[in-house]
Design a protein around this motif. Structure first.
Motif, mmCIF file in Angstrom:
data_model
loop_
_atom_site.group_PDB
_atom_site.id
_atom_site.type_symbol
_atom_site.label_atom_id
_atom_site.label_comp_id
_atom_site.label_asym_id
_atom_site.label_seq_id
_atom_site.Cartn_x
_atom_site.Cartn_y
_atom_site.Cartn_z
ATOM 1 N N PRO A 1 -11.373 3.912 6.451
ATOM 2 C CA PRO A 1 -10.889 3.219 5.262
ATOM 3 C C PRO A 1 -11.771 2.821 4.199
ATOM 4 O O PRO A 1 -13.094 2.603 4.564
ATOM 5 C CB PRO A 1 -9.980 2.206 5.639
ATOM 6 C CG PRO A 1 -10.611 1.582 6.962
ATOM 7 C CD PRO A 1 -11.219 2.717 7.552
ATOM 8 N N PRO A 2 -11.566 3.009 3.081
ATOM 9 C CA PRO A 2 -12.614 2.454 1.699
ATOM 10 C C PRO A 2 -12.509 0.787 1.867
ATOM 11 O O PRO A 2 -11.460 0.500 2.358
ATOM 12 C CB PRO A 2 -12.027 3.074 0.563
ATOM 13 C CG PRO A 2 -10.700 3.425 0.727
ATOM 14 C CD PRO A 2 -10.407 3.639 2.439
ATOM 15 N N LYS A 3 -13.491 0.472 1.347
ATOM 16 C CA LYS A 3 -13.695 -0.858 1.313
ATOM 17 C C LYS A 3 -12.163 -1.771 0.404
ATOM 18 O O LYS A 3 -12.040 -1.298 -0.794
ATOM 19 C CB LYS A 3 -14.746 -1.710 0.676
ATOM 20 C CG LYS A 3 -15.235 -3.264 0.868
ATOM 21 C CD LYS A 3 -15.359 -3.537 2.105
ATOM 22 C CE LYS A 3 -15.806 -5.115 2.282
ATOM 23 N NZ LYS A 3 -16.101 -5.435 3.655
ATOM 24 N N GLY A 4 -11.722 -2.710 1.092
ATOM 25 C CA GLY A 4 -10.652 -3.481 0.437
ATOM 26 C C GLY A 4 -9.335 -2.649 0.447
ATOM 27 O O GLY A 4 -8.383 -3.281 -0.262
ATOM 28 N N VAL A 5 -8.939 -1.660 1.023
ATOM 29 C CA VAL A 5 -7.599 -0.791 0.857
ATOM 30 C C VAL A 5 -7.460 -0.415 2.397
ATOM 31 O O VAL A 5 -8.213 0.383 3.016
ATOM 32 C CB VAL A 5 -7.704 0.372 0.128
ATOM 33 C CG1 VAL A 5 -6.282 0.859 0.222
ATOM 34 C CG2 VAL A 5 -7.856 -0.113 -1.399
ATOM 35 N N GLN B 1 -0.559 1.113 6.424
ATOM 36 C CA GLN B 1 -0.837 0.483 5.212
ATOM 37 C C GLN B 1 -1.441 1.351 4.144
ATOM 38 O O GLN B 1 -1.983 2.274 4.429
ATOM 39 C CB GLN B 1 -1.860 -0.869 5.423
ATOM 40 C CG GLN B 1 -1.574 -1.702 6.329
ATOM 41 C CD GLN B 1 -0.482 -2.555 5.905
ATOM 42 O OE1 GLN B 1 -0.354 -3.079 4.652
ATOM 43 N NE2 GLN B 1 0.641 -2.777 6.622
ATOM 44 N N ALA B 2 -1.207 0.869 2.713
ATOM 45 C CA ALA B 2 -1.613 1.813 1.739
ATOM 46 C C ALA B 2 -1.943 1.004 0.494
ATOM 47 O O ALA B 2 -1.682 -0.098 0.390
ATOM 48 C CB ALA B 2 -0.480 2.890 1.502
ATOM 49 N N GLY B 3 -2.674 1.643 -0.373
ATOM 50 C CA GLY B 3 -2.961 1.111 -1.690
ATOM 51 C C GLY B 3 -3.741 1.928 -2.604
ATOM 52 O O GLY B 3 -3.706 3.206 -2.289
ATOM 53 N N GLN B 4 -3.844 1.466 -4.000
ATOM 54 C CA GLN B 4 -4.317 2.576 -4.892
ATOM 55 C C GLN B 4 -5.948 2.117 -5.203
ATOM 56 O O GLN B 4 -6.327 0.995 -5.261
ATOM 57 C CB GLN B 4 -3.718 2.192 -6.173
ATOM 58 C CG GLN B 4 -2.179 2.719 -5.999
ATOM 59 C CD GLN B 4 -2.069 4.188 -6.354
ATOM 60 O OE1 GLN B 4 -1.325 4.856 -5.391
ATOM 61 N NE2 GLN B 4 -2.821 4.818 -7.099
#
Length: 197
Positions: free
Chosen positions: A134-138, A176-179
Protein backbone atom coordinates in the motif's frame (compact mmCIF):
# COMPACT_ATOMS: atom_id res chain seq x y z
CA UNK A 1 -16.14 -4.24 -17.71
CA UNK A 2 -16.57 -6.16 -14.44
CA UNK A 3 -13.28 -6.62 -12.60
CA UNK A 4 -12.72 -9.10 -9.78
CA UNK A 5 -9.67 -8.28 -7.65
CA UNK A 6 -7.94 -9.92 -4.69
CA UNK A 7 -4.62 -10.13 -2.90
CA UNK A 8 -2.81 -12.38 -0.43
CA UNK A 9 -4.27 -15.76 -1.34
CA UNK A 10 -1.40 -17.43 0.57
CA UNK A 11 -2.20 -20.86 -0.86
CA UNK A 12 -5.67 -21.02 0.71
CA UNK A 13 -7.78 -23.61 -1.08
CA UNK A 14 -11.01 -22.32 0.48
CA UNK A 15 -10.32 -18.73 -0.58
CA UNK A 16 -9.29 -19.86 -4.07
CA UNK A 17 -12.51 -21.83 -4.55
CA UNK A 18 -14.55 -18.71 -3.71
CA UNK A 19 -12.51 -16.62 -6.14
CA UNK A 20 -12.84 -19.16 -8.96
CA UNK A 21 -16.60 -19.26 -8.40
CA UNK A 22 -16.86 -15.46 -8.38
CA UNK A 23 -14.68 -15.16 -11.50
CA UNK A 24 -17.43 -16.73 -13.61
CA UNK A 25 -19.04 -13.26 -13.58
CA UNK A 26 -15.79 -11.36 -14.29
CA UNK A 27 -14.44 -9.87 -17.50
CA UNK A 28 -11.01 -9.43 -15.90
CA UNK A 29 -9.37 -10.81 -12.75
CA UNK A 30 -6.60 -8.95 -10.91
CA UNK A 31 -4.33 -10.60 -8.34
CA UNK A 32 -2.20 -8.23 -6.24
CA UNK A 33 0.46 -10.66 -5.05
CA UNK A 34 1.28 -13.24 -2.37
CA UNK A 35 -0.20 -16.31 -4.00
CA UNK A 36 1.97 -18.70 -1.95
CA UNK A 37 3.88 -18.59 1.35
CA UNK A 38 7.59 -17.80 1.75
CA UNK A 39 8.46 -18.75 -1.88
CA UNK A 40 7.11 -22.29 -1.37
CA UNK A 41 4.79 -24.29 -3.67
CA UNK A 42 3.90 -21.42 -6.01
CA UNK A 43 2.89 -23.69 -8.93
CA UNK A 44 0.46 -25.53 -6.65
CA UNK A 45 -0.94 -22.23 -5.37
CA UNK A 46 -1.48 -20.97 -8.93
CA UNK A 47 -3.15 -24.26 -9.84
CA UNK A 48 -5.83 -23.44 -7.25
CA UNK A 49 -6.86 -20.62 -9.61
CA UNK A 50 -6.74 -22.71 -12.80
CA UNK A 51 -10.55 -22.70 -13.05
CA UNK A 52 -10.55 -18.98 -13.86
CA UNK A 53 -11.37 -18.50 -17.54
CA UNK A 54 -11.32 -14.69 -17.64
CA UNK A 55 -8.08 -12.88 -18.51
CA UNK A 56 -5.99 -12.42 -15.38
CA UNK A 57 -3.40 -9.74 -14.55
CA UNK A 58 -1.14 -10.32 -11.55
CA UNK A 59 1.82 -8.76 -9.75
CA UNK A 60 4.25 -10.65 -7.52
CA UNK A 61 3.96 -10.19 -3.79
CA UNK A 62 6.87 -10.45 -1.41
CA UNK A 63 6.15 -14.20 -1.13
CA UNK A 64 7.14 -14.93 -4.76
CA UNK A 65 9.59 -13.40 -7.22
CA UNK A 66 8.61 -11.95 -10.57
CA UNK A 67 10.43 -14.75 -12.40
CA UNK A 68 8.83 -17.43 -10.23
CA UNK A 69 5.38 -15.98 -10.90
CA UNK A 70 6.06 -15.76 -14.63
CA UNK A 71 7.05 -19.43 -14.66
CA UNK A 72 4.00 -20.53 -12.64
CA UNK A 73 1.40 -18.37 -14.39
CA UNK A 74 -1.16 -20.11 -16.58
CA UNK A 75 -1.96 -19.25 -20.18
CA UNK A 76 -4.08 -16.10 -20.27
CA UNK A 77 -2.31 -14.58 -17.26
CA UNK A 78 -0.26 -11.39 -17.64
CA UNK A 79 2.46 -10.76 -15.05
CA UNK A 80 3.31 -7.10 -14.44
CA UNK A 81 6.26 -5.84 -12.40
CA UNK A 82 7.42 -2.39 -13.39
CA UNK A 83 5.46 -2.86 -16.61
CA UNK A 84 2.13 -2.11 -18.25
CA UNK A 85 -0.60 -3.76 -20.29
CA UNK A 86 -3.80 -2.70 -22.00
CA UNK A 87 -6.86 -4.91 -21.67
CA UNK A 88 -10.31 -4.00 -22.94
CA UNK A 89 -9.21 -0.42 -23.42
CA UNK A 90 -8.01 -0.09 -19.81
CA UNK A 91 -4.41 0.89 -19.15
CA UNK A 92 -2.89 -1.15 -16.32
CA UNK A 93 0.48 -0.71 -14.63
CA UNK A 94 1.79 -3.12 -12.01
CA UNK A 95 4.52 -3.13 -9.39
CA UNK A 96 4.88 -5.99 -6.96
CA UNK A 97 7.11 -6.90 -4.00
CA UNK A 98 7.29 -5.47 -0.50
CA UNK A 99 7.99 -1.73 -0.48
CA UNK A 100 9.78 -0.59 1.62
CA UNK A 101 12.01 -3.54 2.52
CA UNK A 102 10.26 -5.84 5.01
CA UNK A 103 11.78 -7.29 8.21
CA UNK A 104 10.95 -10.84 7.09
CA UNK A 105 14.41 -11.91 5.96
CA UNK A 106 16.08 -13.38 2.90
CA UNK A 107 13.04 -15.20 1.48
CA UNK A 108 11.04 -11.97 1.08
CA UNK A 109 11.04 -10.24 -2.32
CA UNK A 110 11.39 -6.54 -1.50
CA UNK A 111 12.30 -3.22 -3.09
CA UNK A 112 13.84 -0.15 -1.52
CA UNK A 113 11.88 3.07 -1.89
CA UNK A 114 14.50 4.33 -4.38
CA UNK A 115 14.31 1.21 -6.55
CA UNK A 116 10.50 1.28 -6.49
CA UNK A 117 10.51 4.96 -7.50
CA UNK A 118 12.82 4.15 -10.39
CA UNK A 119 10.51 1.39 -11.65
CA UNK A 120 7.39 3.54 -11.17
CA UNK A 121 8.95 6.32 -13.23
CA UNK A 122 8.24 4.14 -16.30
CA UNK A 123 4.52 4.77 -15.80
CA UNK A 124 3.19 8.00 -17.24
CA UNK A 125 -0.51 7.14 -17.26
CA UNK A 126 -2.78 4.34 -16.04
CA UNK A 127 -6.43 3.68 -15.31
CA UNK A 128 -5.58 1.02 -12.72
CA UNK A 129 -2.39 0.76 -10.68
CA UNK A 130 -1.86 -2.79 -9.38
CA UNK A 131 0.48 -2.91 -6.41
CA UNK A 132 1.34 -5.40 -3.73
CA UNK A 133 2.25 -2.88 -1.05
CA UNK A 134 0.00 0.00 0.00
CA UNK A 135 0.97 3.65 -0.30
CA UNK A 136 2.06 5.52 2.81
CA UNK A 137 -0.88 6.68 4.88
CA UNK A 138 -3.72 4.71 3.25
CA UNK A 139 -4.78 1.16 4.17
CA UNK A 140 -1.30 0.52 5.57
CA UNK A 141 -1.71 0.17 9.34
CA UNK A 142 -0.33 -2.82 11.23
CA UNK A 143 -2.12 -4.28 14.25
CA UNK A 144 0.00 -1.93 16.36
CA UNK A 145 -1.33 1.08 14.45
CA UNK A 146 1.95 1.74 12.64
CA UNK A 147 1.80 3.14 9.09
CA UNK A 148 4.14 0.96 7.00
CA UNK A 149 3.16 1.93 3.45
CA UNK A 150 5.47 3.19 0.73
CA UNK A 151 6.28 6.83 0.08
CA UNK A 152 7.39 5.97 -3.48
CA UNK A 153 4.00 4.38 -4.19
CA UNK A 154 2.16 7.34 -2.71
CA UNK A 155 4.16 9.79 -4.82
CA UNK A 156 3.48 7.74 -7.95
CA UNK A 157 -0.26 7.71 -7.24
CA UNK A 158 -0.20 11.48 -6.67
CA UNK A 159 1.59 11.95 -10.01
CA UNK A 160 -0.33 9.44 -12.17
CA UNK A 161 -3.78 9.77 -10.56
CA UNK A 162 -5.21 6.45 -11.79
CA UNK A 163 -8.90 5.82 -11.20
CA UNK A 164 -8.04 3.11 -8.67
CA UNK A 165 -4.92 1.73 -7.00
CA UNK A 166 -5.25 -1.83 -5.76
CA UNK A 167 -2.94 -3.34 -3.14
CA UNK A 168 -2.67 -5.88 -0.32
CA UNK A 169 0.33 -6.96 1.80
CA UNK A 170 -0.73 -5.51 5.16
CA UNK A 171 -3.20 -8.14 6.36
CA UNK A 172 -4.55 -6.02 9.21
CA UNK A 173 -5.71 -3.44 6.64
CA UNK A 174 -7.57 -5.83 4.31
CA UNK A 175 -10.82 -4.21 3.25
CA UNK A 176 -9.60 -0.70 4.09
CA UNK A 177 -9.80 2.07 1.48
CA UNK A 178 -9.04 5.76 1.10
CA UNK A 179 -8.34 8.54 -1.37
CA UNK A 180 -5.18 10.10 -2.73
CA UNK A 181 -6.37 12.99 -4.84
CA UNK A 182 -8.80 11.53 -7.40
CA UNK A 183 -7.52 7.99 -6.86
CA UNK A 184 -9.39 5.46 -4.73
CA UNK A 185 -6.93 3.15 -2.96
CA UNK A 186 -8.17 -0.28 -1.84
CA UNK A 187 -6.33 -2.90 0.22
CA UNK A 188 -8.04 -5.97 -1.23
CA UNK A 189 -7.41 -9.08 0.83
CA UNK A 190 -8.24 -12.64 -0.32
CA UNK A 191 -11.99 -12.21 -0.79
CA UNK A 192 -13.79 -11.12 -3.99
CA UNK A 193 -13.67 -7.34 -4.56
CA UNK A 194 -15.66 -5.95 -7.49
CA UNK A 195 -14.99 -2.89 -9.63
CA UNK A 196 -16.86 -1.71 -12.74
CA UNK A 197 -15.36 0.29 -15.61
Amino acid sequence: MRILAFSDLHHSRRRAEALVEAAREADLVIGAGDFCNMRQSLPEAMNLLSGIDAPMVVVPGNAESSDELQDAAHEGTTVLHGSSAEIGGLRLFGLGYGVPVTPFGAWSCDLTEAHAAEMLARCETADILILHSPPKGVADLTSGGISVGSTALREAIERIQPKIALCGHIHESWGQAGQIGRTRVVNLGPTPNWFTF
